[in-house]
Write an enzyme that holds these catalytic residues in place. Structure first.
Site, PDB file in Angstrom:
ATOM      1  N   CYS A 159       0.876  -1.174   0.000  1.00 18.41           N
ATOM      2  CA  CYS A 159       0.000   0.000   0.000  1.00 18.41           C
ATOM      3  C   CYS A 159       0.913   1.224   0.000  1.00 18.41           C
ATOM      4  O   CYS A 159       1.934   1.206  -0.687  1.00 18.41           O
ATOM      5  CB  CYS A 159      -0.964  -0.028   1.173  1.00 18.41           C
ATOM      6  SG  CYS A 159      -0.208  -0.245   2.794  1.00 18.41           S
ATOM      7  N   SER A 160       0.582   2.271   0.715  1.00 16.34           N
ATOM      8  CA  SER A 160       1.443   3.464   0.709  1.00 16.34           C
ATOM      9  C   SER A 160       2.579   3.355   1.715  1.00 16.34           C
ATOM     10  O   SER A 160       3.747   3.477   1.366  1.00 16.34           O
ATOM     11  CB  SER A 160       0.614   4.724   0.976  1.00 16.34           C
ATOM     12  OG  SER A 160      -0.203   5.021  -0.133  1.00 16.34           O
TER      13      SER A 160
END
Length: 265
Positions: A159-160
């Site tokens: 994800c981030s």
């Protein structure tokens, strides 16, 4: 012949992507071991440095699974390794508050309402409940497991920051492989020492929001109670982790068997 990636002295496979790591080497409760070089977890992969592209390409990655929202993916597109298929797999409703906290931090009034006075921690606990019961999460994490079990390997998912959406994905996969809860939590908490990239943009967001950094910190780190919230919510809603796998994720026993056969030695 692929390049052999050595872990650097600071413990990073890719120093430009500090939360990129191999789930291999972890032991299961029955004494088996997760194979090295098949399953990687990571933070966002737009930041692979030019100097490390050769190492990245040499890992043999054949699937890249991006768990970010459409806005995140479009803002910072991944660098996909040579020979890998890129797939976006959503685990959050893009309209949900948990998927848009960075946008909220651009508006000081909204930021104060959502995150000030200890609300950031409550926000994170809500996110961890959503990750195990929301329809989008159930569909997305089932897809991740099926890709790990049946698709080409090696696979990297991210994800981030590589800590929350990816953190639950890793906890799920390791749980299915039979890794004990204590080891799962230890792997999860390892993200705290690998947030250099995340801290840079989160500090900028905090400045824009007008919030003190201390008010934002609960969203920049993982805590054992966050992951415990997911497990407790599973017990509340499904009765057990096994029921969550069957009734929530709708994963077949055959898929889980394939995952174990592939990932364990």
């Amino acid at each position: 012949m692929g390049i052999v990636a050595d872990v650097t002295n600071d413990g990073f496979i890719l120093s430009s992507v500090p939360n990129f790591r191999d789930l291999g080497g972890l032991r299961t409760a029955t004494g088996r071991t997760v194979r090295h070089g098949l399953l990687y977890r990571s933070d966002a992969l737009h930041s692979v440095s030019e100097e490390e592209v050769a190492v990245y390409n040499g890992l043999g990655i054949r699937q890249l699974v991006d768990l970010r929202t459409p806005h995140e993916r479009e803002s910072l597109p991944d660098i996909t390794p040579e020979g890998a298929a890129y797939t976006a797999v959503s685990v959050q409703n893009p309209e949900a508050a948990g998927a848009n906290f960075s946008a909220a931090l651009t508006d000081p009034e909204v930021a104060r309402r959502m995150f000030a006075d200890g609300a950031a921690e409550r926000f994170m606990l809500g996110v961890y409940r959503e990750l195990v019961t929301d329809a989008e999460a159930l569909t997305g994490y089932r897809d991740l497991v099926e890709r790990a079990a049946k698709g080409p390997t090696a696979l990297v998912f991210h994800c981030s920051a590589g800590k929350d959406r990816t953190g639950w994905g890793a906890a799920l996969l390791l749980g299915l492989l039979g890794v004990d809860r204590e080891t799962v939590v230890t792997d999860y908490l390892a993200s705290n020492d690998r947030q250099a990239n995340t801290d840079k943009w989160m500090r900028l967001l905090a400045e824009n929001s007008g919030l003190p950094w201390e008010e934002v910190v609960p969203m920049t780190r993982v805590r054992a109670e966050y992951l415990d919230t997911s497990f407790r919510h599973i017990d509340e809603v499904y009765g057990s982790f096994d029921n969550y796998v069957v009734d929530g994720l709708e994963l077949s026993g055959g898929t889980v068997d394939l995952l174990r056969e592939r990932m364990l030695r």
